[in-house]
Design an enzyme around this catalytic site. Structure first.
Site, PDB file in Angstrom:
ATOM      1  N   CYS A   1       0.896  -1.156   0.000  1.00  0.00           N
ATOM      2  CA  CYS A   1       0.000   0.000   0.000  1.00  0.00           C
ATOM      3  C   CYS A   1       0.930   1.200   0.000  1.00  0.00           C
ATOM      4  CB  CYS A   1      -0.915   0.020   1.226  1.00  0.00           C
ATOM      5  SG  CYS A   1      -1.861   1.559   1.344  1.00  0.00           S
TER       6      CYS A   1
ATOM      7  N   CYS B   1      -0.512   4.227   2.498  1.00  0.00           N
ATOM      8  CA  CYS B   1      -0.467   4.070   3.958  1.00  0.00           C
ATOM      9  C   CYS B   1      -0.268   2.602   4.302  1.00  0.00           C
ATOM     10  CB  CYS B   1      -1.679   4.669   4.644  1.00  0.00           C
ATOM     11  SG  CYS B   1      -3.276   4.174   3.990  1.00  0.00           S
ATOM     12  N   SER B   2      -1.323   1.876   4.597  1.00  0.00           N
ATOM     13  CA  SER B   2      -1.135   0.504   5.060  1.00  0.00           C
ATOM     14  C   SER B   2      -2.388  -0.330   4.853  1.00  0.00           C
ATOM     15  CB  SER B   2      -0.760   0.514   6.538  1.00  0.00           C
ATOM     16  OG  SER B   2      -1.700   1.304   7.243  1.00  0.00           O
ATOM     17  N   CYS B   3      -3.129  -0.096   3.773  1.00  0.00           N
ATOM     18  CA  CYS B   3      -4.324  -0.895   3.499  1.00  0.00           C
ATOM     19  C   CYS B   3      -3.887  -2.352   3.350  1.00  0.00           C
ATOM     20  CB  CYS B   3      -5.013  -0.402   2.231  1.00  0.00           C
ATOM     21  SG  CYS B   3      -5.538   1.324   2.367  1.00  0.00           S
TER      22      CYS B   3
END
Lengths: 207, 130
Positions: A107, A110-112
Site C-alpha cells: 500500500c 499508507c497501510s491498506c
C-alpha cells in the site's frame, strides 16, 4: 504506560497515553465510543484474526479446484464462505502466482491490508522503505526477504487502496500430493500471502 | 582490487523487519486503533476519509524528514485521528487539552501500582463541556 519514577512514589503516564486517554474520555462522555466495545475490538485484532485465516483459504484453493475458481472469480464471496468477512475485507481480490508470474502486495499511500484474512500488517509493510521500494525495486525487496525468482519471472506489484485489497495465492509446493487441507495450511506463511515470501516446502515444516 | 561500484540499491534505505511480533507495541496504540474503527463504524467518518487523512499525515511526516521505519506508525495514526476529530468537530480542542491535563494530574496523585482514574470533578467538568 505506567512507569515508576525513582524520585517519587506516584504514577506517570507518557505523552502518547495522555493524548489517547483524553480522546477516549471525551468521546466516551459524548457517546461516540463505548469502552467495552473498544476492548472487544482490541481483542479481535490481538487474538482472533491473523494469517491462519488466509492460510486456510489458500489450502482450500489448493485442494478444491471449484473453490479455487470461485476465489479467483470473486475473492470477497469465496473468503466469506469460510467465515472470514468484515472490516477491510469488503473488496478482496486474489492474485495467483504461476511459474511465469509472481505477485506482490503493497500500500504505497499508507497501510491498506486484507485484515479478515491476514490480521493487521507487520511493521515493515507499514514502513516508508517498503512502501516505496516495493514499486521501484520489487526484485531487490524480494532478495532482502530471501526470495530469488528465476530471471524470466514477471513480477506484478499490486497497490492496495481503501477500496481494494489483495491476497496472493502462492503456488502449491511440490511433494504435497494427497496432503490434507490442514497440513497444507501449515505451509502457508503470512509473507507468502503478501508476496514477499514463498510457502514452506515439506522439509521446512516445523515438526 | 577495484572498489565495488555503487549501485542504485545502495541509496535505498533498508527495510525494517519483524517476525510475528505483537500487533500493538503499547496499549495506547491499541486504543487509538480501536477508537478509529469504532468512529468509522458509527459513520462519523468513512474509511476512505480515514485513509485520506492518515496517508496525508504520513506524507507530511515524510516531508518533515521524520524517520519512517514503521516504529512511529501509531504516532502518525494518532495525529491523523486527532486531526479528523477536530475537522469533524467531535471534540473541542480545549476540552481535549483539559482532559489530558486531568489525566496527568490523576496519574501524579495516584500511588504507584494503583489504578489511575479521573476525579469526579474532572469527569463532571469534561461531561458538561460537551
Amino acid at each position: 504506560m505506567s512507569a515508576h519514577h525513582p524520585d517519587d512514589d506516584h504514577s506517570h503516564l507518557d505523552a502518547m497515553t495522555l493524548r489517547v486517554r483524553a480522546l477516549e474520555t471525551v468521546l466516551t462522555e459524548k457517546g461516540y465510543v463505548d469502552p467495552a466495545a473498544l476492548d472487544e475490538l482490541i481483542d479481535i485484532y490481538e487474538n482472533r484474526v491473523g494469517p491462519k485465516n488466509g492460510a486456510r483459504v489458500v489450502a482450500r484453493a489448493w485442494s478444491d479446484p471449484a473453490y479455487r475458481a470461485r476465489l479467483m472469480e470473486n475473492g470477497t464471496e469465496a473468503i466469506r464462505e469460510l467465515g472470514y468477512a468484515g472490516r477491510q475485507g469488503e473488496h478482496l481480490v486474489v492474485v495467483e502466482n504461476t511459474p511465469g508470474v509472481h505477485n506482490m502486495v503493497v500500500c504505497t499511500l499508507c497501510s491498506c491490508y486484507p485484515w479478515p484474512v491476514l490480521g493487521l500488517p507487520p511493521v515493515w509493510y507499514k514502513s516508508a522503505p517498503y512502501r516505496s521500494r516495493a514499486v521501484n525495486d520489487p526484485r531487490g525487496v524480494l532478495a532482502e526477504f530471501g526470495v530469488e525468482l528465476p530471471e524470466g519471472t514477471e513480477i506484478n506489484v499490486w497497490d492496495s487502496t481503501s477500496e481494494m485489497r489483495y491476497l496472493v495465492l502462492p503456488m502449491r509446493p511440490e511433494g504435497t500430493e494427497g496432503w490434507s487441507e490442514e497440513d497444507l495450511a501449515a505451509l502457508v506463511t503470512r509473507d507468502a500471502m503478501i508476496g514477499t515470501g514463498l510457502p514452506l516446502s515439506p522439509e521446512e515444516v516445523p515438526a | 582490487m577495484r572498489p565495488r561500484e555503487a549501485s542504485a540499491l545502495d541509496a535505498l534505505p533498508a527495510l525494517p523487519r519483524d517476525d510475528d511480533g505483537p500487533v500493538f507495541a503499547e496499549p495506547w496504540q491499541a486504543s487509538a486503533f480501536a477508537m478509529t474503527l469504532a468512529l468509522s463504524e458509527r459513520g462519523v467518518f468513512s474509511w476512505a476519509e480515514w485513509v485520506d487523512t492518515f496517508s496525508g499525515e504520513l506524507k507530511r511526516a515524510a516531508e518533515a524528514g521524520t524517520p519512517d521505519d514503521g516504529s512511529r506508525y501509531y504516532h502518525h495514526w494518532l495525529a491523523a485521528l486527532e486531526r479528523l476529530i477536530a475537522e469533524k468537530g467531535l471534540a473541542d480542542p480545549a476540552i481535549l487539552v483539559d482532559a489530558r491535563d486531568a489525566w496527568d494530574r490523576a496519574a501524579k496523585a495516584t500511588p504507584h501500582g494503583k489504578p489511575i482514574g479521573l476525579s469526579p470533578d474532572d469527569l463532571a467538568r469534561i461531561r458538561d463541556a460537551g
